[in-house]
Design a protein around this motif. Sequence first.
Motif, PDB file in Angstrom:
ATOM      1  N   ASP A  40      -7.188  -2.018  -5.094  1.00 17.44           N
ATOM      2  CA  ASP A  40      -7.437  -1.982  -3.736  1.00 17.44           C
ATOM      3  C   ASP A  40      -7.379  -3.032  -2.996  1.00 17.44           C
ATOM      4  OD1 ASP A  40      -9.455  -3.535  -4.758  1.00 17.44           O
ATOM      5  OD2 ASP A  40     -11.018  -2.584  -3.758  1.00 17.44           O
TER       6      ASP A  40
ATOM      7  N   GLU B  53       0.853  -1.216   0.017  1.00 19.31           N
ATOM      8  CA  GLU B  53       0.044  -0.077   0.153  1.00 19.31           C
ATOM      9  C   GLU B  53       0.958   1.132   0.177  1.00 19.31           C
ATOM     10  OE1 GLU B  53      -3.330   2.431   2.883  1.00 19.31           O
ATOM     11  OE2 GLU B  53      -2.630   0.354   3.138  1.00 19.31           O
TER      12      GLU B  53
ATOM     13  N   ASP C 159      -8.720   2.461  -3.295  1.00 19.90           N
ATOM     14  CA  ASP C 159      -8.626   2.310  -4.536  1.00 19.90           C
ATOM     15  C   ASP C 159      -7.537   2.840  -5.043  1.00 19.90           C
ATOM     16  OD1 ASP C 159      -9.254   0.972  -6.914  1.00 19.90           O
ATOM     17  OD2 ASP C 159     -10.442   2.509  -7.826  1.00 19.90           O
TER      18      ASP C 159
END
Length: 311
Positions: free
Chosen positions: A253, A240, A266
Amino acid sequence: MDVRITLKLAEAELLENSDQWRKIGCELGVGDIHIVGANHGKYSDRCLSEVLSNWIRNERNPSWNKLCNSLENAGLRSKAKQIREKYCEPSTPDPRGLTENDMHILLKDQKAETVSWSIPGVYTKKSEIEISKGELLVQKGKLFYVNGNESVAIECHTVCENVAPIRSLHYKLLKAIPTAKARFSVFITYDWMDWGVDVKNGDEVYIRVTKGGDEYCSTAVVRYVGAMTEDQPGTLFGVEITDSRYYGCGTSDGTFNKFRYFSCPDKNGLFLSLASVAMKPDWLKLEYRPKGGIPVTEGMKMDHNITPTPA
């Protein structure tokens, strides 16, 4: 045997006295010991490093066990035990039937041949092709198969000096890297693969991102480590993005092929090979400028080690 780790042993105070490198070299069957001594004089660590380098280069099948046996014979039993415990990991069955000794990486551009099999054990050479350093080789009998493809092969005796054995955990990391050039860059960068083996969920890393057609270095946190599909056993990293400048530069996502591996906003998630995930920006050959980035908070370190489920 991992060549880089072996040479690193010389830097880890392997010697118990200044003359032990000579005994180790003799036990390993390394010639020209006197020349090594003349080259480096009183610097015993450099002498040992050259002895190990010469042994790996000339030994047909170097192994941790052979090295440990030589250390024991040289009187370094405690060091041999330490190395066995750290590097001689118990072998685990590979789903493709491979063992540690089967897996190699090509160190130099090489000619290979496409082959066809008329009957089991008998092949016919068809055409010659070029393969690049960094290609993965699987050894079966007298042949190396390029990336495990039995229609592209190299005869072992023609390339034995230009390949390096690799551990199964390293093989899985390299397998996921899409190009031979990127694979070779990871292999020759000191400690990159060893670091990759130890990466876990919650670790803060540097990643390669694309924005406006250009590549940048961003911070990220690891959310998933493992294979993505059964037919592609290589290890990938789900990450992430944590640098606000690169929000929206992701592709996911946390889902991939309709399965969820982790959760994040997302287009802030990416699934990357080791060639795009690193402990240091310079491994990626990119500069990281922290100005404008956001700190990784404790909340971002929560455990996302979940079993993939249909999204």
